[in-house]
Every structure is written in structure tokens, then in C-alpha cells.
Design a protein around this motif. Structure first.
Motif, PDB file in Angstrom:
ATOM      1  N   GLY A  12      23.707  -3.011   6.058  1.00  0.00           N
ATOM      2  CA  GLY A  12      22.410  -2.682   6.898  1.00  0.00           C
ATOM      3  C   GLY A  12      21.388  -3.626   6.229  1.00  0.00           C
ATOM      4  N   GLY A  13      20.032  -3.138   6.648  1.00  0.00           N
ATOM      5  CA  GLY A  13      19.032  -3.884   6.384  1.00  0.00           C
ATOM      6  C   GLY A  13      18.623  -3.586   4.906  1.00  0.00           C
ATOM      7  N   ILE A  14      17.955  -4.330   4.023  1.00  0.00           N
ATOM      8  CA  ILE A  14      17.917  -4.165   3.017  1.00  0.00           C
ATOM      9  C   ILE A  14      16.196  -4.454   2.644  1.00  0.00           C
ATOM     10  CG2 ILE A  14      17.974  -5.153   0.421  1.00  0.00           C
ATOM     11  CD1 ILE A  14      21.094  -5.579   1.141  1.00  0.00           C
ATOM     12  N   ILE A  15      15.755  -3.719   2.092  1.00  0.00           N
ATOM     13  CA  ILE A  15      14.155  -3.994   1.894  1.00  0.00           C
ATOM     14  C   ILE A  15      13.889  -4.218   0.456  1.00  0.00           C
ATOM     15  CG2 ILE A  15      11.799  -3.167   2.151  1.00  0.00           C
ATOM     16  CD1 ILE A  15      13.063  -1.231   4.733  1.00  0.00           C
ATOM     17  N   LYS A  16      13.455  -5.283   0.132  1.00  0.00           N
ATOM     18  CA  LYS A  16      13.155  -5.527  -1.267  1.00  0.00           C
ATOM     19  C   LYS A  16      11.858  -5.352  -1.830  1.00  0.00           C
ATOM     20  CE  LYS A  16      17.287  -8.789  -1.502  1.00  0.00           C
ATOM     21  NZ  LYS A  16      17.685 -10.055  -1.902  1.00  0.00           N
ATOM     22  N   ASN A  17      11.562  -5.088  -3.018  1.00  0.00           N
ATOM     23  CA  ASN A  17      10.221  -5.296  -3.392  1.00  0.00           C
ATOM     24  C   ASN A  17       9.292  -4.257  -2.723  1.00  0.00           C
ATOM     25  OD1 ASN A  17      10.940  -7.230  -5.311  1.00  0.00           O
ATOM     26  ND2 ASN A  17      10.403  -8.799  -3.843  1.00  0.00           N
ATOM     27  N   VAL A  18       9.995  -2.891  -2.590  1.00  0.00           N
ATOM     28  CA  VAL A  18       9.063  -1.798  -1.816  1.00  0.00           C
ATOM     29  C   VAL A  18       8.368  -1.259  -3.094  1.00  0.00           C
ATOM     30  CG1 VAL A  18       9.359   0.272  -0.779  1.00  0.00           C
ATOM     31  CG2 VAL A  18      11.275  -1.358  -0.522  1.00  0.00           C
ATOM     32  N   PRO A  19       7.022  -0.997  -2.720  1.00  0.00           N
ATOM     33  CA  PRO A  19       6.141  -0.653  -3.784  1.00  0.00           C
ATOM     34  C   PRO A  19       6.365   1.017  -3.709  1.00  0.00           C
ATOM     35  CG  PRO A  19       4.936  -1.471  -1.999  1.00  0.00           C
ATOM     36  CD  PRO A  19       6.230  -1.690  -1.635  1.00  0.00           C
ATOM     37  N   THR A  20       6.340   1.276  -5.000  1.00  0.00           N
ATOM     38  CA  THR A  20       6.446   3.112  -5.326  1.00  0.00           C
ATOM     39  C   THR A  20       5.208   3.879  -4.889  1.00  0.00           C
ATOM     40  OG1 THR A  20       5.610   2.880  -7.494  1.00  0.00           O
ATOM     41  CG2 THR A  20       7.954   2.175  -7.393  1.00  0.00           C
ATOM     42  N   SER A  21       5.479   5.014  -4.972  1.00  0.00           N
ATOM     43  CA  SER A  21       4.091   5.804  -4.346  1.00  0.00           C
ATOM     44  C   SER A  21       3.371   5.704  -5.325  1.00  0.00           C
ATOM     45  CB  SER A  21       4.677   7.144  -4.262  1.00  0.00           C
ATOM     46  OG  SER A  21       5.348   7.812  -5.466  1.00  0.00           O
ATOM     47  N   GLN A  22       3.295   5.207  -6.713  1.00  0.00           N
ATOM     48  CA  GLN A  22       2.475   5.157  -7.660  1.00  0.00           C
ATOM     49  C   GLN A  22       1.640   3.998  -7.474  1.00  0.00           C
ATOM     50  OE1 GLN A  22       2.920   5.971 -11.675  1.00  0.00           O
ATOM     51  NE2 GLN A  22       3.386   8.243 -10.934  1.00  0.00           N
ATOM     52  N   GLU A  23       2.186   3.069  -6.774  1.00  0.00           N
ATOM     53  CA  GLU A  23       1.458   1.845  -6.360  1.00  0.00           C
ATOM     54  C   GLU A  23       0.648   1.889  -5.342  1.00  0.00           C
ATOM     55  OE1 GLU A  23       4.217  -1.487  -6.266  1.00  0.00           O
ATOM     56  OE2 GLU A  23       4.984  -0.951  -8.328  1.00  0.00           O
ATOM     57  N   LEU A  24       0.804   2.892  -4.419  1.00  0.00           N
ATOM     58  CA  LEU A  24       0.128   2.947  -3.015  1.00  0.00           C
ATOM     59  C   LEU A  24      -0.755   4.388  -3.150  1.00  0.00           C
ATOM     60  CD1 LEU A  24       3.175   2.252  -0.712  1.00  0.00           C
ATOM     61  CD2 LEU A  24       1.172   1.090  -1.283  1.00  0.00           C
ATOM     62  N   LYS A  25      -1.972   4.151  -3.499  1.00  0.00           N
ATOM     63  CA  LYS A  25      -2.784   5.157  -3.611  1.00  0.00           C
ATOM     64  C   LYS A  25      -3.232   5.715  -2.268  1.00  0.00           C
ATOM     65  CE  LYS A  25      -4.431   3.917  -7.981  1.00  0.00           C
ATOM     66  NZ  LYS A  25      -5.542   3.459  -9.122  1.00  0.00           N
ATOM     67  N   THR A  26      -3.083   6.706  -1.977  1.00  0.00           N
ATOM     68  CA  THR A  26      -3.217   7.229  -0.649  1.00  0.00           C
ATOM     69  C   THR A  26      -4.488   8.351  -0.358  1.00  0.00           C
ATOM     70  OG1 THR A  26      -1.850   9.270  -1.254  1.00  0.00           O
ATOM     71  CG2 THR A  26      -0.955   7.079  -0.022  1.00  0.00           C
ATOM     72  N   GLY A  27      -5.290   8.428  -1.563  1.00  0.00           N
ATOM     73  CA  GLY A  27      -6.424   9.405  -1.507  1.00  0.00           C
ATOM     74  C   GLY A  27      -7.564   9.171  -0.549  1.00  0.00           C
ATOM     75  N   SER A  28      -7.667   7.854  -0.108  1.00  0.00           N
ATOM     76  CA  SER A  28      -8.652   7.511   0.950  1.00  0.00           C
ATOM     77  C   SER A  28      -8.321   7.910   2.362  1.00  0.00           C
ATOM     78  CB  SER A  28      -8.833   5.875   0.900  1.00  0.00           C
ATOM     79  OG  SER A  28      -7.571   5.408   1.293  1.00  0.00           O
ATOM     80  N   TRP A  29      -7.220   8.555   2.681  1.00  0.00           N
ATOM     81  CA  TRP A  29      -6.680   9.120   3.851  1.00  0.00           C
ATOM     82  C   TRP A  29      -7.315  10.308   3.903  1.00  0.00           C
ATOM     83  CZ3 TRP A  29      -0.488   8.613   3.900  1.00  0.00           C
ATOM     84  CH2 TRP A  29      -0.289   7.281   3.859  1.00  0.00           C
TER      85      TRP A  29
END
Length: 99
Positions: A12-29
Motif C-alpha cells: 500500500g501507500g507509504i508515507i515517509k517522514n511524517v512529522p510527529t505530534s510533538q513537531e506540529l504545534k496545534t495551539g493556534s487552532w
């Protein structure tokens, strides 16, 4: 028709280099933010247990974990923490997010 075994299925599809939740700051939502009152908190950890973003900060004090705040870099302002905070305590309430 013979069914294929799992080794015969196409990859199936492989997604490489997916950022972790620690790298994606979501507080601005947020449109609302939880405000924590350390003087009211009984350290029941319900907010920590139910927070879907692991935004409740715990610190060890005298060998015991204690709630020490909210990490606004990751808190999306869902309000679950304020909702599960025991009604007699109400150490967390929601406020409109000021930009």
C-alpha cells in the motif's frame, strides 16, 4: 478464484517522514482556552487522563506527580479538561482566546 495470501498483496501507500505530534504545534487552532487555578486543583488527574492532546503538564513534587499547568502549544481548546474537572473543585474553566 483463489484468494491471495497477505504476502501476495501489493504494498500500500507509504508515507515517509511524517512529522510527529510533538513537531506540529496545534495551539493556534483554539478559539477558547482552558485556564487552570492551582489553588483549587486537587490533583485528581481527570484533566490529564482525558486530554486528547496530552497538553496537561505534570511535574514531580516531593516524589509525587502534580498538575502544574497547560501546554498551550498543543492545547486545541476542546474544553474536555474543564468538563471533567470535578464540579465542586472547578480548577479549570474556559475563556475566550484573545489574539
Amino acid at each position: 478464484m483463489k484468494k491471495k495470501g497477505w504476502k501476495e498483496l501489493p504494498e500500500g501507500g507509504i508515507i515517509k517522514n511524517v512529522p510527529t505530534s510533538q513537531e506540529l504545534k496545534t495551539g493556534s487552532w483554539r478559539t477558547q482556552k482552558p485556564v487552570w487555578d492551582p489553588n483549587k486543583c486537587t490533583n485528581c488527574f481527570l484533566c490529564w487522563l482525558y486530554c486528547p492532546d496530552s497538553a496537561i503538564i505534570l511535574r514531580e513534587v516531593n516524589g509525587e506527580p502534580k498538575v502544574s499547568g497547560i501546554n498551550y502549544d498543543y492545547c486545541k481548546g476542546c474544553g474536555i479538561c474543564a468538563e471533567v474537572c470535578p464540579p465542586k473543585v472547578k480548577a479549570i474553566h474556559m475563556e475566550k482566546e484573545e489574539l
